[in-house]
Design a protein around this motif. Structure first.
Motif, PDB file in Angstrom:
ATOM      1  N   GLU A  85       0.282  -1.273  10.128  1.00 11.74           N
ATOM      2  CA  GLU A  85      -0.208   0.009   9.635  1.00 11.74           C
ATOM      3  C   GLU A  85       0.636   0.450   8.454  1.00 11.74           C
ATOM      4  O   GLU A  85       1.863   0.324   8.473  1.00 11.74           O
ATOM      5  N   ALA A  86      -0.046   0.964   7.438  1.00 12.18           N
ATOM      6  CA  ALA A  86       0.627   1.508   6.264  1.00 12.18           C
ATOM      7  C   ALA A  86       0.592   3.033   6.348  1.00 12.18           C
ATOM      8  O   ALA A  86      -0.482   3.626   6.518  1.00 12.18           O
ATOM      9  N   LEU A  87       1.753   3.652   6.238  1.00 15.00           N
ATOM     10  CA  LEU A  87       1.845   5.110   6.300  1.00 15.00           C
ATOM     11  C   LEU A  87       1.832   5.657   4.876  1.00 15.00           C
ATOM     12  O   LEU A  87       2.871   5.759   4.219  1.00 15.00           O
ATOM     13  N   THR A  88       0.657   5.997   4.383  1.00 16.71           N
ATOM     14  CA  THR A  88       0.500   6.502   3.027  1.00 16.71           C
ATOM     15  C   THR A  88       0.405   8.031   3.042  1.00 16.71           C
ATOM     16  O   THR A  88       0.297   8.653   4.099  1.00 16.71           O
ATOM     17  N   THR A  89       0.431   8.626   1.862  1.00 20.19           N
ATOM     18  CA  THR A  89       0.328  10.084   1.759  1.00 20.19           C
ATOM     19  C   THR A  89      -1.053  10.583   2.162  1.00 20.19           C
ATOM     20  O   THR A  89      -1.222  11.766   2.481  1.00 20.19           O
ATOM     21  N   PHE A  90      -2.054   9.704   2.178  1.00 15.51           N
ATOM     22  CA  PHE A  90      -3.408  10.096   2.556  1.00 15.51           C
ATOM     23  C   PHE A  90      -3.691   9.834   4.038  1.00 15.51           C
ATOM     24  O   PHE A  90      -4.770  10.160   4.516  1.00 15.51           O
ATOM     25  N   SER A 136      -8.725  -0.732   6.722  1.00 16.06           N
ATOM     26  CA  SER A 136      -9.570   0.410   7.040  1.00 16.06           C
ATOM     27  C   SER A 136      -8.751   1.690   6.963  1.00 16.06           C
ATOM     28  O   SER A 136      -7.568   1.705   7.316  1.00 16.06           O
ATOM     29  N   GLY A 137      -9.393   2.741   6.492  1.00 23.23           N
ATOM     30  CA  GLY A 137      -8.730   4.029   6.336  1.00 23.23           C
ATOM     31  C   GLY A 137      -9.175   4.693   5.042  1.00 23.23           C
ATOM     32  O   GLY A 137     -10.190   4.310   4.440  1.00 23.23           O
ATOM     33  N   ARG A 138      -8.406   5.652   4.599  1.00 25.13           N
ATOM     34  CA  ARG A 138      -8.718   6.338   3.343  1.00 25.13           C
ATOM     35  C   ARG A 138      -8.186   5.492   2.180  1.00 25.13           C
ATOM     36  O   ARG A 138      -7.142   5.779   1.590  1.00 25.13           O
ATOM     37  N   LEU A 139      -8.918   4.463   1.854  1.00 18.46           N
ATOM     38  CA  LEU A 139      -8.496   3.535   0.818  1.00 18.46           C
ATOM     39  C   LEU A 139      -8.543   4.217  -0.542  1.00 18.46           C
ATOM     40  O   LEU A 139      -9.514   4.899  -0.881  1.00 18.46           O
ATOM     41  N   ALA A 140      -7.482   4.016  -1.321  1.00 23.56           N
ATOM     42  CA  ALA A 140      -7.357   4.592  -2.669  1.00 23.56           C
ATOM     43  C   ALA A 140      -7.477   6.111  -2.652  1.00 23.56           C
ATOM     44  O   ALA A 140      -7.882   6.722  -3.637  1.00 23.56           O
ATOM     45  N   GLY A 141      -7.129   6.722  -1.529  1.00 22.30           N
ATOM     46  CA  GLY A 141      -7.173   8.175  -1.445  1.00 22.30           C
ATOM     47  C   GLY A 141      -8.559   8.764  -1.341  1.00 22.30           C
ATOM     48  O   GLY A 141      -8.754   9.946  -1.630  1.00 22.30           O
ATOM     49  N   ALA A 142      -9.552   7.992  -0.950  1.00 27.84           N
ATOM     50  CA  ALA A 142     -10.922   8.497  -0.843  1.00 27.84           C
ATOM     51  C   ALA A 142     -11.008   9.576   0.227  1.00 27.84           C
ATOM     52  O   ALA A 142     -10.240   9.599   1.192  1.00 27.84           O
ATOM     53  N   ASP A 143     -11.978  10.483   0.059  1.00 24.39           N
ATOM     54  CA  ASP A 143     -12.156  11.562   1.023  1.00 24.39           C
ATOM     55  C   ASP A 143     -12.668  11.050   2.361  1.00 24.39           C
ATOM     56  O   ASP A 143     -12.370  11.624   3.408  1.00 24.39           O
ATOM     57  N   MET A 144     -13.463   9.993   2.326  1.00 18.25           N
ATOM     58  CA  MET A 144     -14.038   9.449   3.558  1.00 18.25           C
ATOM     59  C   MET A 144     -13.437   8.062   3.831  1.00 18.25           C
ATOM     60  O   MET A 144     -13.358   7.228   2.921  1.00 18.25           O
ATOM     61  N   ALA A 145     -13.025   7.852   5.073  1.00 16.46           N
ATOM     62  CA  ALA A 145     -12.455   6.560   5.442  1.00 16.46           C
ATOM     63  C   ALA A 145     -13.537   5.486   5.439  1.00 16.46           C
ATOM     64  O   ALA A 145     -14.700   5.748   5.739  1.00 16.46           O
ATOM     65  N   LEU A 176       0.828  -1.207   0.000  1.00 15.22           N
ATOM     66  CA  LEU A 176       0.000   0.000   0.000  1.00 15.22           C
ATOM     67  C   LEU A 176       0.862   1.255   0.000  1.00 15.22           C
ATOM     68  O   LEU A 176       0.504   2.263  -0.626  1.00 15.22           O
ATOM     69  N   GLU A 177       1.997   1.204   0.680  1.00  8.89           N
ATOM     70  CA  GLU A 177       2.890   2.360   0.692  1.00  8.89           C
ATOM     71  C   GLU A 177       3.533   2.576  -0.673  1.00  8.89           C
ATOM     72  O   GLU A 177       3.952   3.704  -0.982  1.00  8.89           O
ATOM     73  N   ARG A 178       3.600   1.510  -1.478  1.00 12.19           N
ATOM     74  CA  ARG A 178       4.127   1.651  -2.849  1.00 12.19           C
ATOM     75  C   ARG A 178       3.011   1.923  -3.858  1.00 12.19           C
ATOM     76  O   ARG A 178       3.221   1.768  -5.049  1.00 12.19           O
ATOM     77  N   ARG A 179       1.828   2.296  -3.356  1.00  7.35           N
ATOM     78  CA  ARG A 179       0.686   2.691  -4.171  1.00  7.35           C
ATOM     79  C   ARG A 179       0.098   1.538  -4.987  1.00  7.35           C
ATOM     80  O   ARG A 179      -0.470   1.745  -6.061  1.00  7.35           O
ATOM     81  N   ILE A 180       0.234   0.315  -4.486  1.00  5.66           N
ATOM     82  CA  ILE A 180      -0.432  -0.824  -5.111  1.00  5.66           C
ATOM     83  C   ILE A 180      -1.853  -0.909  -4.552  1.00  5.66           C
ATOM     84  O   ILE A 180      -2.088  -0.668  -3.367  1.00  5.66           O
ATOM     85  N   GLY A 181      -2.815  -1.236  -5.394  1.00  6.33           N
ATOM     86  CA  GLY A 181      -4.208  -1.298  -4.978  1.00  6.33           C
ATOM     87  C   GLY A 181      -4.427  -2.273  -3.841  1.00  6.33           C
ATOM     88  O   GLY A 181      -3.867  -3.378  -3.829  1.00  6.33           O
ATOM     89  N   HIS A 182      -5.284  -1.891  -2.886  1.00 12.22           N
ATOM     90  CA  HIS A 182      -5.492  -2.742  -1.715  1.00 12.22           C
ATOM     91  C   HIS A 182      -6.198  -4.049  -2.081  1.00 12.22           C
ATOM     92  O   HIS A 182      -5.889  -5.100  -1.517  1.00 12.22           O
ATOM     93  N   SER A 183      -7.122  -4.015  -3.037  1.00 17.55           N
ATOM     94  CA  SER A 183      -7.822  -5.247  -3.426  1.00 17.55           C
ATOM     95  C   SER A 183      -6.858  -6.256  -4.036  1.00 17.55           C
ATOM     96  O   SER A 183      -6.920  -7.459  -3.744  1.00 17.55           O
ATOM     97  N   ARG A 184      -5.964  -5.772  -4.864  1.00 19.77           N
ATOM     98  CA  ARG A 184      -4.977  -6.657  -5.501  1.00 19.77           C
ATOM     99  C   ARG A 184      -4.043  -7.261  -4.453  1.00 19.77           C
ATOM    100  O   ARG A 184      -3.745  -8.463  -4.486  1.00 19.77           O
TER     101      ARG A 184
END
Length: 232
Positions: A188-193, A154-163, A124-132
């Motif tokens: 925990e994944a530390l993403t830009t979102f 759980s969280g802001r998956l795929a950069g969504a506005d709402m978790a 997820l930190e390398r921007r790979i899709g969570h479903s994949r």
């Protein structure tokens, strides 16, 4: 109840033993508990790339033994035991008593929920899709012999506005059955979102015996000096 209680704590002394095995009372209990936390944090930092899943601590009057469950024991031991010597010296300085480190190899990392969760977090930190990432982890675990697996993010998956929270599972996950060997891991994944939490449950079958097996003393993976003995 299975959703609210940690699956590991729910089955202690049934099919899982404590990760810290020692006895203390009063202020000594508080000090040792804080020292255990410092040991785990320090080892996780020093062995960040060794695939650490579980750290067990055993205490004796003048000795501390730490079992490090890792997918890459070569990194923990190092060339000619250099890394494990440095870890032993660091733990001795941290605890103030003689310390011993044992590397326990994880034979099937795809069946270890902590390593699975950390693998998904790194993807997820390398921007790979969570479903994949989830589908790939589920497929690898089932091919290695898991009887069931559940992965929840759980969280802001795929950069969504709402978790939000999404989960996928395959096979059986009897979270309320005490005899079921259900291992649990979290990362925990530390993403830009923001942070994305990953929870993993892996069902490995039922244990019908009442005896809980602790980690057996492994052969020492560090060279001993002449005349040096360990009391365990």
């Amino acid at each position: 109840m299975g959703r609210k209680v940690n699956p590991i704590g729910f089955r202690l002394k049934i099919n899982r033993d404590w990760d810290a095995r020692w006895y203390a009372e009063g202020r000594q209990y508080v000090d040792r508990l804080q020292e255990d936390r410092k040991i785990r944090v320090w080892l996780k930092k020093e062995l960040a790339h060794a695939g650490i899943s579980r750290i067990e601590i055993e205490r004796f009057p003048q000795q501390v033994i730490v079992y490090v469950h890792t997918a890459r024991p070569g990194i923990v031991i190092g060339r000619k035991g250099d890394s494990i010597k440095a870890l032993r010296d660091g733990l001795t300085a941290l605890t103030g008593v003689k310390s011993r480190v044992e590397a326990v190899e994880i034979e099937k990392p795809d069946l270890d929920p902590t390593l699975v969760a950390e693998g998904i977090a790194s993807q997820l930190e390398r921007r790979i899709g969570h479903s994949r990432a989830i589908k790939r982890a589920i497929g690898q675990a089932m091919r290695q012999g898991a009887q069931g697996i559940r992965i929840e993010v759980s969280g802001r998956l795929a950069g969504a506005d709402m978790a939000r929270r999404e989960w996928q599972s395959e096979g059986r996950i009897p979270r309320n059955t005490l005899r079921a060997v259900v291992d649990y891991g979290f990362a925990e994944a530390l993403t830009t979102f923001g942070r994305i939490g990953i929870k993993v449950w892996i069902y490995k079958g039922d244990q019908l015996t009442d005896q809980v097996q602790a980690t057996p003393p492994a052969p020492s993976s560090e060279p001993r000096e002449r005349g040096e003995t360990y009391n365990s």
